[in-house]
Structure formats: structure tokens, C-alpha cells
Design a protein around this motif. Structure first.
Motif, PDB file in Angstrom:
ATOM      1  N   TYR A   1       0.787  -1.239   0.000  1.00 42.92           N
ATOM      2  CA  TYR A   1       0.000   0.000   0.000  1.00 42.92           C
ATOM      3  C   TYR A   1       0.817   1.287   0.000  1.00 42.92           C
ATOM      4  O   TYR A   1       0.233   2.372  -0.065  1.00 42.92           O
ATOM      5  N   LYS A   2       2.133   1.191   0.044  1.00 46.74           N
ATOM      6  CA  LYS A   2       2.945   2.402   0.182  1.00 46.74           C
ATOM      7  C   LYS A   2       2.725   3.376  -0.973  1.00 46.74           C
ATOM      8  O   LYS A   2       2.546   4.581  -0.767  1.00 46.74           O
ATOM      9  N   ARG A   3       2.739   2.871  -2.200  1.00 47.07           N
ATOM     10  CA  ARG A   3       2.580   3.762  -3.349  1.00 47.07           C
ATOM     11  C   ARG A   3       1.229   4.457  -3.335  1.00 47.07           C
ATOM     12  O   ARG A   3       1.107   5.616  -3.763  1.00 47.07           O
ATOM     13  N   ARG A   4       0.205   3.766  -2.857  1.00 46.66           N
ATOM     14  CA  ARG A   4      -1.129   4.375  -2.826  1.00 46.66           C
ATOM     15  C   ARG A   4      -1.164   5.532  -1.834  1.00 46.66           C
ATOM     16  O   ARG A   4      -1.775   6.564  -2.099  1.00 46.66           O
ATOM     17  N   PHE A   5      -0.521   5.356  -0.680  1.00 48.72           N
ATOM     18  CA  PHE A   5      -0.502   6.436   0.298  1.00 48.72           C
ATOM     19  C   PHE A   5       0.435   7.561  -0.127  1.00 48.72           C
ATOM     20  O   PHE A   5       0.221   8.720   0.238  1.00 48.72           O
ATOM     21  N   GLU A   6       1.465   7.239  -0.903  1.00 52.04           N
ATOM     22  CA  GLU A   6       2.371   8.274  -1.402  1.00 52.04           C
ATOM     23  C   GLU A   6       1.741   9.092  -2.525  1.00 52.04           C
ATOM     24  O   GLU A   6       2.182  10.203  -2.824  1.00 52.04           O
ATOM     25  N   SER A   7       0.712   8.555  -3.169  1.00 50.90           N
ATOM     26  CA  SER A   7       0.089   9.223  -4.312  1.00 50.90           C
ATOM     27  C   SER A   7      -0.739  10.438  -3.909  1.00 50.90           C
ATOM     28  O   SER A   7      -1.233  11.166  -4.753  1.00 50.90           O
ATOM     29  N   ARG A   8      -0.932  10.640  -2.629  1.00 53.96           N
ATOM     30  CA  ARG A   8      -1.699  11.767  -2.072  1.00 53.96           C
ATOM     31  C   ARG A   8      -3.212  11.614  -2.288  1.00 53.96           C
ATOM     32  O   ARG A   8      -3.961  12.521  -1.942  1.00 53.96           O
ATOM     33  N   ASP A   9      -3.613  10.499  -2.880  1.00 52.60           N
ATOM     34  CA  ASP A   9      -5.045  10.213  -2.963  1.00 52.60           C
ATOM     35  C   ASP A   9      -5.413   9.417  -1.719  1.00 52.60           C
ATOM     36  O   ASP A   9      -5.589   8.198  -1.754  1.00 52.60           O
ATOM     37  N   LEU A  10      -5.491  10.147  -0.581  1.00 56.42           N
ATOM     38  CA  LEU A  10      -5.647   9.493   0.709  1.00 56.42           C
ATOM     39  C   LEU A  10      -6.957   8.729   0.806  1.00 56.42           C
ATOM     40  O   LEU A  10      -6.998   7.638   1.391  1.00 56.42           O
ATOM     41  N   VAL A  11      -8.007   9.270   0.222  1.00 57.69           N
ATOM     42  CA  VAL A  11      -9.309   8.607   0.303  1.00 57.69           C
ATOM     43  C   VAL A  11      -9.251   7.242  -0.366  1.00 57.69           C
ATOM     44  O   VAL A  11      -9.740   6.243   0.178  1.00 57.69           O
ATOM     45  N   ARG A  12      -8.647   7.186  -1.548  1.00 55.43           N
ATOM     46  CA  ARG A  12      -8.541   5.912  -2.263  1.00 55.43           C
ATOM     47  C   ARG A  12      -7.644   4.937  -1.515  1.00 55.43           C
ATOM     48  O   ARG A  12      -7.932   3.742  -1.442  1.00 55.43           O
TER      49      ARG A  12
END
Length: 361
Positions: free
Chosen positions: A58-69
Motif C-alpha cells: 500500500y505504500k505507493r497508494r498512500f504516497e500518491s496523495r489520494d488518501l481517500v482511495r
């Protein structure tokens, strides 16, 4: 697509195989598992590796700044674990209920928290739905649900400063232990077997290692490595009652050690970290790559959730057999061998399906 690390899969698969054996009380092979030679066991390894894996996933998802997603994906995982836990618990109760009806052994309905769902079905099922009633050997998934719910907060802090995340996690652990806090059970009095407020520290340690992977090679030093070696050897000596030469040694030592599993006693944390440190810096994982065990265990680890589910059901069958018909070392070994073969076959089938989907994509 999520990048897989086969070393994580290998050790997670090894932990799954060990959990399968340990969840059959009385099985002769249970005497050979790591819990008999240290203060920690495969539960610590599995929780730590889960924290390490969650960073990879999940690191890349949280780094993408799309926190809701990113948060949504973690919550979906928590919901799936919750659903799987309910299915597993009901399956186990059905197995023990049928076994009790066939054999006439009412103890199968009463042991390990199984009594309430049979004696008071409404309250028992409400407790199961609320995660406040958990039956023995089927109580680790509620811990993972709680850890996944905590994961977004750990990511938000950990991406800013892994050390700050670890410090806050350690502070929560210390406060939990000092105040004696745990999640209460209902309708039976008591508390969760795995206190999530304590066990989150090991999960956070896994995430910390995931965040700081680039600096890990230079961590600590050779003196710490040999001290970790010494600690694991002393632990093995104590837990094995001096290799069988000093009966009662582990009981005597246990009176002075913070070794409680529910509260994740400090000696369990130190023992696991020492063992993990020795394994990582000794290069034993690399040496195991050339053995037949490596691809087999890695395959189990790549499909951890379905393998855990099937292993849990098979362990329940093993418990029933041990308490009714199966009472010999030969049958113990045979059941475990067939069970591990079954787990591997299911993992192979899932692997083929995964490869087929990738080929068609």
C-alpha cells in the motif's frame, strides 16, 4: 501491480505451516516447532511480516496523495478479513457440532470458547459478529482486522517519519501494558486472546522495517549480531528445559519473565527481534533458496489468506481426530503430511489461476 518479495513469502509460508501444526494440540510434531525453543512463536513472525507486507502493498497508494482511495483499499481489506473470519468461525462450529453429534463427546462443544454459541446461540452469534466472542485457534483474524483499521494512521505518520510512527506505537504499547487495557469479550467475561493494543507494536515494527529498508544493511553492528545469537541460544536452553536435562527450568524462569502471549510480553518481542536479526544478517534465507523447501513455502506465503483458512479448517479436523480416533504418533505425522500436501496443492491451483488471468490480461 504489487511487487512481491519472495523472502517475505517464504517466511510467511513457513509460519503458516508451523501454525497449522501448532493448532492441533497433542500432535507429536508440535514438539518440534520453534515455540519449543524460544520465547516467541510463529504468531510474532506472522504479525511482523504482515506489517512488512502492508508497506509493500500500500505504500505507493498512500504516497500518491489520494488518501481517500488509499484508505478505502485498506478498509476493503479489513472488511474482507472480517468476512473470512465469520465464515471460518461458523465452519469450525459446524465441524465440532457434527463431530460431537457423531461421537457423543460433548467436550467438543465446550472447549476453547465453543460452549456459548451452542448453549446460547443468539448471544453467541451476536458476540461473533461483534468480534467480542472468539473461539480458540480461530482468533487471529480479528487481530488483523484491528491492525488493518490502524494501518492508515500508521502510514500517515510513518511516511513523514518512521521513527515517530514507531515511537507512538511503542508509547501505546507501554500505556496498554501499564494500565492493563484490552478489548473486552462478550457474552463471556474476559478479553481478546490477542490484545490488538499491544500486538500493534510488532505490526508497526514490521512497517518500520519496510519504510527503512534502504538503511537496513548498516543497522547496528557485529556486537549486536552476536548478542542476538547468544540470546536465542539462552532462550532455546530455557524453553527446552535445558535440552531436557533440567526439568522445570522453563516454569521457574517464567515466574520472572514478561512472557504473556495475550499482552505480547516484552521477552517475546526481544526474542523475536533477536531471532529475526540473526536470520536476516546470517544470510540463512539465501542459503535456503537452493533447497526444495524454499519454493514450496514461498508458494504458501504468496496465497497466505486462503492457505491460512484451509489450514485452520484442517487443524480443526485434526483436533477432532486427536480427541476421538487418532491417537498415535504415526497418524499424527501422516495427518500433518497429508495436510501440508493439501495446502500446497491448493496454493498451486491458485497460482495457476493467477498466471492464467495475467496471461489473458
Amino acid at each position: 501491480m504489487r511487487e512481491r518479495i519472495d523472502a517475505i513469502d517464504f517466511w510467511r509460508g513457513a509460519a503458516l505451516a508451523t501454525i497449522f501444526i501448532n493448532h492441533i494440540p497433542g500432535n507429536v510434531l508440535g514438539n518440534l516447532t520453534p515455540r519449543n525453543f524460544g520465547f516467541s512463536d510463529s504468531a510474532e513472525a506472522f504479525v511482523f511480516l504482515s506489517g512488512l507486507s502492508v508497506v509493500t502493498a500500500y505504500k505507493r497508494r498512500f504516497e500518491s496523495r489520494d488518501l481517500v482511495r488509499a484508505v478505502s483499499s485498506v478498509l476493503k481489506r479489513a472488511l474482507r478479513l472480517y468476512q473470512v473470519h465469520l465464515i471460518l468461525t461458523v465452519t469450525a462450529l459446524l465441524l465440532f457440532g457434527v463431530a460431537a453429534a457423531v461421537t457423543g463427546q460433548d467436550a467438543l462443544l465446550a472447549d476453547h470458547g465453543r460452549g456459548t454459541p451452542f448453549s446460547d446461540p443468539l448471544r453467541g452469534m451476536i458476540g461473533i459478529l461483534m468480534l467480542t466472542h472468539q473461539i480458540g485457534y480461530f482468533n487471529i483474524l480479528p487481530l488483523y482486522v484491528a491492525l488493518m483499521l490502524l494501518t492508515p494512521a500508521l502510514f500517515v505518520v510513518g511516511l513523514q517519519s518512521p521513527w515517530k510512527m514507531l515511537g507512538l506505537s511503542a508509547a501505546l504499547y507501554a500505556a496498554t501494558r501499564a494500565l492493563g487495557v484490552n478489548v473486552p469479550s462478550w457474552p463471556d467475561e474476559g478479553f481478546w486472546y490477542f490484545n490488538p493494543l499491544a500486538w500493534q507494536l510488532l505490526f508497526a515494527l514490521g512497517m518500520f522495517c519496510g519504510f527503512t529498508a534502504a538503511q537496513r544493511e548498516a543497522a547496528l553492528g557485529r556486537l549486536i549480531y552476536w548478542l542476538a545469537h547468544l540470546f536465542t541460544l539462552i532462550a532455546a536452553f530455557i524453553v527446552s528445559n535445558g535440552l531436557g536435562l533440567i526439568p522445570g527450568l522453563v516454569d521457574a524462569a517464567g515466574e520472572y519473565l514478561d512472557w504473556d502471549k495475550t499482552q505480547l510480553g516484552a521477552v517475546r518481542i526481544v526474542d523475536f527481534l533477536a531471532l529475526a536479526y540473526v536470520i536476516y544478517f546470517s544470510g540463512v534465507t539465501m542459503r535456503l533458496r537452493d533447497t526444495c523447501l524454499y519454493p514450496a513455502a514461498s508458494l504458501l506465503g504468496r496465497h497466505a489468506l486462503p492457505v491460512y483458512c484451509l489450514g485452520s479448517v484442517l487443524s480443526a479436523v485434526g483436533q477432532i481426530l486427536n480427541e476421538t480416533w487418532m491417537a498415535s504418533p504415526f497418524l499424527d505425522v501422516l495427518f500433518v503430511a497429508l495436510g501440508l500436501k493439501g495446502l500446497h496443492s491448493v496454493a498451486e491451483m491458485l497460482e495457476r489461476r493467477s498466471d492464467t488471468r495475467l496471461a489473458l490480461a
